[in-house]
Motif scaffolding. Sequence first.
Motif, short mmCIF file in Angstrom:
data_model
loop_
_atom_site.label_atom_id
_atom_site.label_comp_id
_atom_site.label_asym_id
_atom_site.label_seq_id
_atom_site.Cartn_x
_atom_site.Cartn_y
_atom_site.Cartn_z
N GLU A 237 0.83 -1.20 0.00
CA GLU A 237 0.00 0.00 0.00
C GLU A 237 0.86 1.25 0.00
OE1 GLU A 237 -2.45 -0.41 3.41
OE2 GLU A 237 -3.90 -1.75 2.45
N THR A 238 1.93 1.25 0.78
CA THR A 238 2.84 2.39 0.83
C THR A 238 3.53 2.60 -0.50
OG1 THR A 238 3.25 2.04 3.19
CG2 THR A 238 4.88 3.35 2.00
N ALA A 239 3.97 1.49 -1.12
CA ALA A 239 4.74 1.58 -2.36
C ALA A 239 3.90 2.06 -3.54
CB ALA A 239 5.36 0.23 -2.67
N ILE A 240 2.62 1.68 -3.59
CA ILE A 240 1.81 2.00 -4.77
C ILE A 240 0.98 3.27 -4.58
CG2 ILE A 240 1.65 -0.44 -5.33
CD1 ILE A 240 -1.25 -0.40 -4.39
N ALA A 241 1.02 3.85 -3.39
CA ALA A 241 0.22 5.04 -3.14
C ALA A 241 0.46 6.17 -4.16
CB ALA A 241 0.46 5.55 -1.71
N PRO A 242 1.71 6.41 -4.62
CA PRO A 242 1.94 7.50 -5.57
C PRO A 242 1.51 7.20 -7.01
CG PRO A 242 3.93 6.98 -4.30
CD PRO A 242 2.98 5.85 -4.13
N LEU A 243 1.07 5.98 -7.27
CA LEU A 243 0.70 5.63 -8.65
C LEU A 243 -0.47 6.47 -9.15
CD1 LEU A 243 0.85 1.73 -8.82
CD2 LEU A 243 2.19 3.32 -10.17
N PRO A 244 -0.39 6.97 -10.36
CA PRO A 244 -1.54 7.65 -10.96
C PRO A 244 -2.72 6.69 -11.08
CG PRO A 244 0.46 8.04 -12.22
CD PRO A 244 0.79 6.97 -11.23
N ALA A 245 -3.92 7.22 -11.09
CA ALA A 245 -5.13 6.41 -11.11
C ALA A 245 -5.26 5.56 -12.36
CB ALA A 245 -6.36 7.29 -10.95
N LEU A 249 -0.91 -1.69 -12.40
CA LEU A 249 -0.06 -2.21 -11.33
C LEU A 249 0.26 -3.66 -11.62
CD1 LEU A 249 1.23 -1.97 -8.51
CD2 LEU A 249 -1.00 -2.57 -7.55
N ARG A 250 1.54 -4.00 -11.64
CA ARG A 250 1.97 -5.38 -11.91
C ARG A 250 2.73 -5.91 -10.70
NH1 ARG A 250 2.66 -2.68 -16.84
NH2 ARG A 250 1.40 -3.58 -18.53
N ILE A 251 2.26 -7.05 -10.17
CA ILE A 251 2.87 -7.65 -8.98
C ILE A 251 3.18 -9.12 -9.27
CG2 ILE A 251 2.52 -8.30 -6.57
CD1 ILE A 251 0.76 -5.91 -6.22
N LEU A 252 4.40 -9.52 -8.95
CA LEU A 252 4.82 -10.91 -9.07
C LEU A 252 5.09 -11.44 -7.67
CD1 LEU A 252 5.91 -13.48 -10.47
CD2 LEU A 252 8.12 -12.31 -10.65
N GLU A 253 4.32 -12.44 -7.24
CA GLU A 253 4.56 -13.08 -5.95
C GLU A 253 5.31 -14.39 -6.20
OE1 GLU A 253 2.37 -14.65 -1.87
OE2 GLU A 253 1.15 -13.86 -3.52
N ILE A 254 6.50 -14.47 -5.67
CA ILE A 254 7.36 -15.63 -5.87
C ILE A 254 7.24 -16.54 -4.64
CG2 ILE A 254 9.73 -16.44 -6.22
CD1 ILE A 254 10.33 -13.74 -7.52
N GLY A 255 6.97 -17.82 -4.88
CA GLY A 255 6.78 -18.75 -3.77
C GLY A 255 5.51 -18.46 -3.02
N ALA A 256 4.41 -18.32 -3.75
CA ALA A 256 3.14 -17.92 -3.15
C ALA A 256 2.53 -19.00 -2.28
CB ALA A 256 2.15 -17.51 -4.25
N ASP A 268 -7.34 -5.54 -1.58
CA ASP A 268 -7.04 -4.12 -1.49
C ASP A 268 -6.48 -3.54 -2.78
OD1 ASP A 268 -7.86 -4.12 1.13
OD2 ASP A 268 -5.86 -4.44 1.95
N LEU A 269 -6.30 -4.37 -3.80
CA LEU A 269 -5.73 -3.89 -5.06
C LEU A 269 -6.83 -3.49 -6.03
CD1 LEU A 269 -2.93 -6.59 -5.54
CD2 LEU A 269 -2.69 -4.29 -4.58
N PRO A 270 -6.60 -2.47 -6.84
CA PRO A 270 -7.60 -2.07 -7.83
C PRO A 270 -7.75 -3.14 -8.91
CG PRO A 270 -5.56 -0.84 -8.13
CD PRO A 270 -5.40 -1.61 -6.87
N ALA A 271 -8.89 -3.82 -8.92
CA ALA A 271 -9.07 -4.97 -9.80
C ALA A 271 -9.00 -4.60 -11.28
CB ALA A 271 -10.41 -5.65 -9.50
N ASP A 272 -9.40 -3.38 -11.64
CA ASP A 272 -9.47 -2.99 -13.04
C ASP A 272 -8.12 -2.62 -13.63
OD1 ASP A 272 -9.34 -0.81 -11.37
OD2 ASP A 272 -10.38 0.52 -12.78
N ARG A 273 -7.09 -2.52 -12.80
CA ARG A 273 -5.78 -2.14 -13.34
C ARG A 273 -4.63 -2.86 -12.61
NH1 ARG A 273 -3.48 2.13 -10.30
NH2 ARG A 273 -4.87 3.00 -8.70
N THR A 274 -4.89 -4.11 -12.23
CA THR A 274 -3.86 -4.90 -11.56
C THR A 274 -3.61 -6.20 -12.29
OG1 THR A 274 -4.43 -4.00 -9.37
CG2 THR A 274 -3.20 -6.06 -9.42
N ASP A 275 -2.35 -6.48 -12.57
CA ASP A 275 -1.91 -7.77 -13.10
C ASP A 275 -1.13 -8.46 -11.98
OD1 ASP A 275 -3.02 -7.33 -15.57
OD2 ASP A 275 -1.19 -6.48 -16.41
#
Length: 296
Positions: A237-245, A249-256, A268-275
């Motif tokens: 949440e802290t890291a992506i707060a400055p992102l424009p609307a 947003l692209r997130i890779l979870e390793i060893g999920a 908590d992630l914006p579903a319409d713009r998150t990969d």
Amino acid sequence: EEFTGDFCLFDEDGRIVLNAEGVSIRRLDQAALSFGEPQSIGLRDERLQSQASERLLDHAGIIRQATLDFQRLAEQTGVGIYKAMVPEVDRLSAMYISSALRKLGLPEETGRRVSIVSLAEQLGVVKDHERLLGRFIEILQQDGALRRVGDELEVCGFTRDEEPQALLEDLLQRYSPCSVELRLLARCGQNLSSVLRGESEPLQLLFPPDSDVNLEKIYQESPAARLINQLVRGTIETAIAPLPADRTLRILEIGAGTGSTSSLVLPDLPADRTDYVFSDVSQLFLFNAMRKFSSY
């Protein structure tokens, strides 16, 4: 001479491990490689070179916030309980190990000796678990139950009046927030001899289909897991707060793994713009994740 296209890197099994879109590669002559003016690389959108620092906080800012969050969450989740509990869990584990090896045929009489070389064969331990047996022997040596004499192990004495069940029940009363961890340890300890002989499948003990005491529950409900998962969520949440609307947003979870962290982060992630890429080496975890997160 320039080439533009998509780039895929596959592992030995033919699975994609890296996928880069819009890569532009240009051949440089010798002059361009000399120490002169910096040469730009061809990117589909050259603005990416300057936008990275604008989109996210600097590392120092993220670390400062995560440090504050950690201190707060450590108090909220009660992880301080492990400081007192871990030594007693080590003792309980050693009792399960001692009980399992004696059940397999390790001598109990003080002064008896057994060959180290042939120990696995004498106890009926399968080859896949011989290394684990070696670690168990080290633990019993550290506890003073065994000692090495040349190529043999000598029994120094086992405490027969101590039963794992009595200590387990005591720990469950005193460390109730960690009850799932303790009960899972008990299930594995009670079946340790059959695991060493290859008669029980370890994964079935960690992920039993008909029990709510399993590894997934630990990764969700234990004090340590709650701290880590909430810390990850807060840091993202802290890291992506400055992102424009309008920024993807692209997130890779390793060893999920069991998806415990994913289940806390995804809502908590914006579903319409998150990969969001859920990755793990285990096909079992990937299969379960497809069902668990099908709504995403």
